[in-house]
Design an enzyme around this catalytic site. Structure first.
Site, PDB file in Angstrom:
ATOM      1  N   TYR A  49       3.574 -18.827   2.310  1.00  0.00           N
ATOM      2  CA  TYR A  49       1.936 -19.131   2.535  1.00  0.00           C
ATOM      3  C   TYR A  49       1.686 -20.407   2.448  1.00  0.00           C
ATOM      4  O   TYR A  49       2.645 -20.430   3.990  1.00  0.00           O
ATOM      5  CB  TYR A  49       1.874 -18.907   0.999  1.00  0.00           C
ATOM      6  CG  TYR A  49       0.542 -19.847   0.057  1.00  0.00           C
ATOM      7  CD1 TYR A  49      -0.055 -18.429   0.188  1.00  0.00           C
ATOM      8  CD2 TYR A  49       0.312 -20.203  -0.679  1.00  0.00           C
ATOM      9  CE1 TYR A  49      -1.540 -18.584   0.071  1.00  0.00           C
ATOM     10  CE2 TYR A  49      -0.979 -20.958  -1.399  1.00  0.00           C
ATOM     11  CZ  TYR A  49      -2.172 -19.425  -0.970  1.00  0.00           C
ATOM     12  OH  TYR A  49      -2.888 -19.951  -1.259  1.00  0.00           O
ATOM     13  N   LYS A 104      -6.422   9.544  -5.852  1.00  0.00           N
ATOM     14  CA  LYS A 104      -6.445  10.094  -4.529  1.00  0.00           C
ATOM     15  C   LYS A 104      -5.312   8.724  -3.493  1.00  0.00           C
ATOM     16  O   LYS A 104      -4.690   9.343  -2.523  1.00  0.00           O
ATOM     17  CB  LYS A 104      -8.061   9.527  -3.897  1.00  0.00           C
ATOM     18  CG  LYS A 104      -7.923  10.837  -2.723  1.00  0.00           C
ATOM     19  CD  LYS A 104      -7.717  12.142  -2.811  1.00  0.00           C
ATOM     20  CE  LYS A 104      -8.166  12.635  -1.270  1.00  0.00           C
ATOM     21  NZ  LYS A 104      -9.221  12.922  -1.599  1.00  0.00           N
TER      22      LYS A 104
END
Length: 427
Positions: A49, A104
């Site tokens: 980060y 899905k």
């Protein structure tokens, strides 16, 4: 639910519906996001980060395509619906579509190694849907459209394909069509027919039926009769939407009018993308000897496998996993996106769809081809890698790939990753 009794012991066996509720309630859904790297100390935090993250940001600002390599974008797609045509449930809303989109996304990961984010948009306005999906492009390498009602699904897909630079694929149309074509190729081999000579009837002129018809035409079929609830489609038939008008000009070469029964006289192949139970034995008897019948309505087909065989069809396929010859779009969409993303394709074109169908069909050798095995099983580990390699190769050949990669390497990488995922989560 039902019960099994033995002596004084009563055992409850749950239905699939009850099990689905149990597992989703227990786990609060079926997906989570997991990291690819670890953070052990403050230095790791500074690298992953701030301040370290600023460097990939600078690189991507200069070259936005670097986002495919420096972030997870290159292996991530969105699975997007507006909830207007969910399975056989119809227009049930965006929130109610989320379980299907989650499912899905799970299949994309386990069967293709593709990261997929489920998104349900709270709008029925095609323009608002299109605008929203376009705004998401910087986050994804591809878009899989799902459960959108017809005919607006055609406009949505066509506009997004034209206005975006990443692949857009409406699986309800094209995934079903690709696997249906693969099944037809196998069935024709078994019955010693060619698609070019066969008389084919497609019953159902919605999204799936229209796409199946289009792909059969691209494969070279010359004698297709397309039937909808109002009968055989013919040129200048009133009440057709734009896609049906186009297909009415390319099918029905002898300009038949009439019902499904009229269409079936002398037919070799019958493909249903319509409604439960409408392929009666009487209708099957109208077809030629060695008939091929694909009943793809889900969850209840136009005719069951057993009933179709009893009616005299040589080959029967359905969308169900509890019978042979399952025509399941799971054999298409994971490998198609795997191949498209591997070469950073800008679209999934018709040639890539045909390549996918042939790749699936080619996995059944002449020595193993049987009336109850004309298409691979969905769990066949060869399917997604074979489709990925064929789709990538065709993307390169048709100049829609932004990078070149050896299809053999794509096959091997996909095979290894999918095998590892199966071992962790399926076996």
């Amino acid at each position: 639910m039902f019960y099994v009794c033995s002596t004084n012991i009563e055992v409850k066996i749950m239905t699939f519906y009850e099990k689905a509720m149990q597992i989703r309630t227990k786990n609060k859904g079926i997906l989570e996001i997991v990291p690819r790297v670890n953070i052990h100390n403050h230095d790791d935090l500074s690298v992953l980060y701030t301040p370290g993250v600023a460097e990939p940001c600078r690189k991507i600002a200069v070259n936005p395509d670097a986002s495919f390599e420096l972030t997870g974008r290159g292996s991530t797609i969105a699975v997007i619906s507006d909830g207007t045509r969910v399975l056989g449930l119809g227009d049930i809303g965006a929130e109610a579509a989320m379980p299907v989109m989650e499912g899905k996304a799970l299949l994309f990961k386990l069967f293709g190694g593709i990261n997929a984010v489920p998104l349900c948009l709270n709008t029925k306005d095609p323009e608002e849907f299109i605008r929203t999906v376009k705004l998401l492009e910087p986050s994804f390498a591809g878009i899989n459209l799902e459960d959108i009602s017809s005919p607006k699904c055609y406009e949505i897909e066509n506009r997004l394909k034209a206005e975006m630079t990443i692949p857009v694929f409406h699986d309800d149309q094209h995934g079903t069509a690709i696997v249906a074509l693969a099944g037809v190729l196998g069935a024709c081999r078994y019955t010693k027919r060619t698609i070019q000579e066969a008389h084919i009837v497609v019953n159902g002129a919605g999204a799936a039926g229209a796409s199946i018809t289009k792909l059969l035409l691209l494969e070279g079929a010359t004698n297709i009769t397309l039937v909808d609830k109002d009968g055989i489609l013919y040129e200048n038939m009133p009440g057709l939407h734009a896609m049906q008008k186009v297909l009415s000009q390319k099918t029905n070469p002898i300009n038949r009018h009439g019902s499904l029964e009229d269409a079936l006289v002398g037919a070799d192949i019958l493909i249903g993308a319509s409604a439960p139970g409408i392929f009666t034995p009487k209708r099957i008897h109208l077809m030629n000897h060695h008939a091929i019948v694909f009943a793809l309505a889900n969850p209840i087909p136009e005719i069951t496998y057993a009933e179709g065989k009893k009616a005299g069809a040589t080959i029967v396929g359905t969308g169900r996993s509890d019978a042979p010859n399952q025509i399941n779009n799971l054999m298409a969409f994971p490998g198609i996106f795997r191949g498209a993303l591997a070469v950073r394709a800008t679209q999934i074109n018709e040639e890539m769809k045909l390549a996918a169908a042939h790749a699936i069909a080619s996995l059944i050798s002449d020595n193993t081809l049987r009336s109850d095995y004309i298409i691979p099983d969905s769990f066949d580990l060869r399917v997604a890698p074979a489709v990925a390699a064929a789709v990538a190769q065709k993307a390169i050949e048709t100049n829609v790939a932004r990078q070149t990669k050896d299809p053999h390497d794509i096959y091997q990488e996909a095979a290894q990753e999918i095998a590892n995922l199966r071992q962790r989560f399926i076996l």
